[in-house]
Design a protein around this motif. Structure first.
Motif, PDB file in Angstrom:
ATOM      1  N   THR A  68       0.972  -1.115   0.031  1.00  0.00           N
ATOM      2  CA  THR A  68      -0.046   0.034   0.041  1.00  0.00           C
ATOM      3  C   THR A  68       0.755   1.253   0.001  1.00  0.00           C
ATOM      4  OG1 THR A  68      -0.052   0.325   2.556  1.00  0.00           O
ATOM      5  CG2 THR A  68      -1.741  -1.218   1.644  1.00  0.00           C
ATOM      6  N   GLY A  69       0.290   2.307  -0.257  1.00  0.00           N
ATOM      7  CA  GLY A  69       0.860   3.672  -0.102  1.00  0.00           C
ATOM      8  C   GLY A  69       0.999   4.034   1.237  1.00  0.00           C
ATOM      9  N   VAL A  70       1.214   4.846   1.582  1.00  0.00           N
ATOM     10  CA  VAL A  70       1.229   5.854   3.019  1.00  0.00           C
ATOM     11  C   VAL A  70       0.946   6.894   3.080  1.00  0.00           C
ATOM     12  CG1 VAL A  70       2.738   6.196   5.361  1.00  0.00           C
ATOM     13  CG2 VAL A  70       3.546   4.297   3.951  1.00  0.00           C
ATOM     14  N   ALA A  71      -0.245   7.318   3.897  1.00  0.00           N
ATOM     15  CA  ALA A  71      -0.518   8.424   4.110  1.00  0.00           C
ATOM     16  C   ALA A  71      -1.018   9.039   5.482  1.00  0.00           C
ATOM     17  CB  ALA A  71      -2.088   8.607   3.303  1.00  0.00           C
ATOM     18  N   ILE A  72      -0.888  10.237   5.786  1.00  0.00           N
ATOM     19  CA  ILE A  72      -1.330  10.765   7.117  1.00  0.00           C
ATOM     20  C   ILE A  72      -2.538  11.696   6.799  1.00  0.00           C
ATOM     21  CG2 ILE A  72      -0.510  12.205   8.912  1.00  0.00           C
ATOM     22  CD1 ILE A  72       2.417  11.747   8.021  1.00  0.00           C
ATOM     23  N   VAL A  73      -3.458  11.219   7.835  1.00  0.00           N
ATOM     24  CA  VAL A  73      -4.787  12.334   7.766  1.00  0.00           C
ATOM     25  C   VAL A  73      -4.523  13.460   8.939  1.00  0.00           C
ATOM     26  CG1 VAL A  73      -7.259  12.208   8.791  1.00  0.00           C
ATOM     27  CG2 VAL A  73      -6.296  10.187   7.432  1.00  0.00           C
ATOM     28  N   THR A  74      -4.787  14.467   8.493  1.00  0.00           N
ATOM     29  CA  THR A  74      -4.445  15.382   9.434  1.00  0.00           C
ATOM     30  C   THR A  74      -5.885  16.469   9.733  1.00  0.00           C
ATOM     31  OG1 THR A  74      -3.916  16.946   7.550  1.00  0.00           O
ATOM     32  CG2 THR A  74      -2.157  15.978   8.824  1.00  0.00           C
ATOM     33  N   PHE A  75      -6.038  17.096  10.945  1.00  0.00           N
ATOM     34  CA  PHE A  75      -7.270  17.743  11.045  1.00  0.00           C
ATOM     35  C   PHE A  75      -7.082  18.442  12.316  1.00  0.00           C
ATOM     36  CE2 PHE A  75      -7.524  13.733  13.238  1.00  0.00           C
ATOM     37  CZ  PHE A  75      -8.283  13.931  14.316  1.00  0.00           C
ATOM     38  N   ASP A  76      -7.811  19.423  12.480  1.00  0.00           N
ATOM     39  CA  ASP A  76      -7.836  20.367  13.696  1.00  0.00           C
ATOM     40  C   ASP A  76      -8.879  19.584  14.809  1.00  0.00           C
ATOM     41  OD1 ASP A  76      -5.838  21.991  13.523  1.00  0.00           O
ATOM     42  OD2 ASP A  76      -7.007  23.506  12.136  1.00  0.00           O
ATOM     43  N   GLY A  77      -8.580  19.003  15.687  1.00  0.00           N
ATOM     44  CA  GLY A  77      -9.525  18.779  16.866  1.00  0.00           C
ATOM     45  C   GLY A  77      -9.789  19.723  17.764  1.00  0.00           C
ATOM     46  N   VAL A  78     -10.508  19.155  18.630  1.00  0.00           N
ATOM     47  CA  VAL A  78     -11.034  20.163  19.756  1.00  0.00           C
ATOM     48  C   VAL A  78     -10.012  21.084  20.597  1.00  0.00           C
ATOM     49  CG1 VAL A  78     -12.578  20.368  21.745  1.00  0.00           C
ATOM     50  CG2 VAL A  78     -13.085  18.875  20.047  1.00  0.00           C
ATOM     51  N   THR A  79      -8.936  20.627  20.830  1.00  0.00           N
ATOM     52  CA  THR A  79      -7.962  21.152  21.789  1.00  0.00           C
ATOM     53  C   THR A  79      -6.620  21.089  20.994  1.00  0.00           C
ATOM     54  OG1 THR A  79      -7.198  19.167  22.881  1.00  0.00           O
ATOM     55  CG2 THR A  79      -8.739  20.236  23.845  1.00  0.00           C
ATOM     56  N   LYS A  80      -6.379  20.260  19.942  1.00  0.00           N
ATOM     57  CA  LYS A  80      -5.079  20.433  19.240  1.00  0.00           C
ATOM     58  C   LYS A  80      -5.182  20.087  17.665  1.00  0.00           C
ATOM     59  CE  LYS A  80      -2.796  16.345  20.454  1.00  0.00           C
ATOM     60  NZ  LYS A  80      -1.517  15.829  21.077  1.00  0.00           N
ATOM     61  N   ARG A  81      -4.057  20.182  16.836  1.00  0.00           N
ATOM     62  CA  ARG A  81      -4.004  19.573  15.788  1.00  0.00           C
ATOM     63  C   ARG A  81      -3.238  18.210  15.765  1.00  0.00           C
ATOM     64  NH1 ARG A  81      -1.706  23.613  11.432  1.00  0.00           N
ATOM     65  NH2 ARG A  81      -3.793  24.342  11.618  1.00  0.00           N
ATOM     66  N   HIS A  82      -4.273  17.344  15.018  1.00  0.00           N
ATOM     67  CA  HIS A  82      -3.690  15.889  14.938  1.00  0.00           C
ATOM     68  C   HIS A  82      -3.208  15.277  13.583  1.00  0.00           C
ATOM     69  CE1 HIS A  82      -5.651  15.296  18.812  1.00  0.00           C
ATOM     70  NE2 HIS A  82      -6.472  16.010  18.470  1.00  0.00           N
ATOM     71  N   GLY A  83      -2.409  14.170  13.579  1.00  0.00           N
ATOM     72  CA  GLY A  83      -2.197  13.646  12.342  1.00  0.00           C
ATOM     73  C   GLY A  83      -1.988  11.978  12.732  1.00  0.00           C
ATOM     74  N   ILE A  84      -2.656  11.237  11.802  1.00  0.00           N
ATOM     75  CA  ILE A  84      -2.656   9.978  12.155  1.00  0.00           C
ATOM     76  C   ILE A  84      -2.233   9.310  10.849  1.00  0.00           C
ATOM     77  CG2 ILE A  84      -4.210   7.966  12.290  1.00  0.00           C
ATOM     78  CD1 ILE A  84      -6.367   9.916  13.247  1.00  0.00           C
ATOM     79  N   THR A  85      -0.985   8.273  11.027  1.00  0.00           N
ATOM     80  CA  THR A  85      -0.594   7.484   9.850  1.00  0.00           C
ATOM     81  C   THR A  85      -1.392   6.427   9.488  1.00  0.00           C
ATOM     82  OG1 THR A  85       1.598   8.254  10.475  1.00  0.00           O
ATOM     83  CG2 THR A  85       1.379   6.119   8.934  1.00  0.00           C
ATOM     84  N   VAL A  86      -1.889   6.138   8.272  1.00  0.00           N
ATOM     85  CA  VAL A  86      -2.439   5.328   7.764  1.00  0.00           C
ATOM     86  C   VAL A  86      -2.143   4.558   6.438  1.00  0.00           C
ATOM     87  CG1 VAL A  86      -4.743   6.264   8.473  1.00  0.00           C
ATOM     88  CG2 VAL A  86      -4.054   6.719   6.348  1.00  0.00           C
ATOM     89  N   ASN A  87      -2.424   3.374   6.166  1.00  0.00           N
ATOM     90  CA  ASN A  87      -2.345   2.833   4.827  1.00  0.00           C
ATOM     91  C   ASN A  87      -3.467   2.101   4.365  1.00  0.00           C
ATOM     92  OD1 ASN A  87      -2.350   0.511   6.185  1.00  0.00           O
ATOM     93  ND2 ASN A  87      -0.788  -0.485   5.576  1.00  0.00           N
ATOM     94  N   SER A  88      -4.664   2.610   4.840  1.00  0.00           N
ATOM     95  CA  SER A  88      -5.869   2.132   4.036  1.00  0.00           C
ATOM     96  C   SER A  88      -6.655   3.338   3.677  1.00  0.00           C
ATOM     97  CB  SER A  88      -6.748   1.694   5.557  1.00  0.00           C
ATOM     98  OG  SER A  88      -7.645   1.025   4.952  1.00  0.00           O
ATOM     99  N   PHE A  89      -6.367   3.615   2.510  1.00  0.00           N
ATOM    100  CA  PHE A  89      -6.994   4.884   1.813  1.00  0.00           C
ATOM    101  C   PHE A  89      -7.269   4.461   0.546  1.00  0.00           C
ATOM    102  CE2 PHE A  89      -5.672   8.151  -1.199  1.00  0.00           C
ATOM    103  CZ  PHE A  89      -6.577   8.977  -0.990  1.00  0.00           C
TER     104      PHE A  89
END
Length: 181
Positions: A37-58
């Motif tokens: 698979t490829g490698v991706a990071i899902v990024t978003f602004d949460g309630v209190t801070k910015r997040h990133g989650i490494t995924v390979n299921s996209f």
């Protein structure tokens, strides 16, 4: 040279109705790991801070409207904060392994961020898809988040891949699909 077929038997792991043994789960995970698979990071602004989650299921879901899907484990710390939030799927280049490990729980230097129109994204990724939330579905121990793509782009370069529990490089083809259209 043609590879010789495998002669030793593939181990058979017995099915135990009503429960999954640790051995069977390990074998299942190993079987899935044979799919590169490829490698991706899902990024978003949460309630209190910015997040990133490494995924390979996209994966892409639809061209019209443009929809993509990411699968996020329920055990991920930021899982609950992603619900109903805009997000960006950042596709990593082969040289961005450190970003993948940073957001997979082995922090390194703070990454460079770009303030997207819809959601934050990472600087200089191979491709990105900024998304508005479209739907979320129960996927067992994961949640399947579908986003409507509102902005996207890409650059040239090799992609970061993952197979057999290791990072690998997926070379950029000489002729991109967009040149065939």
């Amino acid at each position: 040279m043609i590879a010789k077929p495998r002669t030793e038997p593939v181990p058979v792991v017995p099915v135990v109705p009503g429960r999954t043994s640790a051995q069977r789960a390990h074998h299942y995970r190993g079987s899935l790991g044979r799919f590169a698979t490829g490698v991706a990071i899902v990024t978003f602004d949460g309630v209190t801070k910015r997040h990133g989650i490494t995924v390979n299921s996209f994966t892409s879901v639809s061209m019209d409207p443009p929809l993509v899907l990411v699968s996020i484990a329920r055990t991920t710390k930021a899982h609950d904060e992603l619900a109903n939030r805009p997000f960006t799927v950042n596709i990593l280049g082969a040289e961005q392994r450190q970003l993948a490990t940073h957001f997979a729980g082995r922090p390194g230097p703070e990454p460079r961020w770009v303030e997207g129109e819809t959601a934050p994204r990472l600087w200089n990724v191979l491709a990105f898809f900024e998304c508005k939330p479209w739907a979320a579905y129960d996927g067992g121990d994961h949640t399947l988040y579908i986003g409507e793509v509102v902005d996207f782009n890409y650059r040239s370069g090799d992609a970061l891949g993952y197979a057999n529990s290791s990072f690998t490089t997926i070379p950029e083809s000489q002729l991109g699909m967009e040149d065939l259209l």
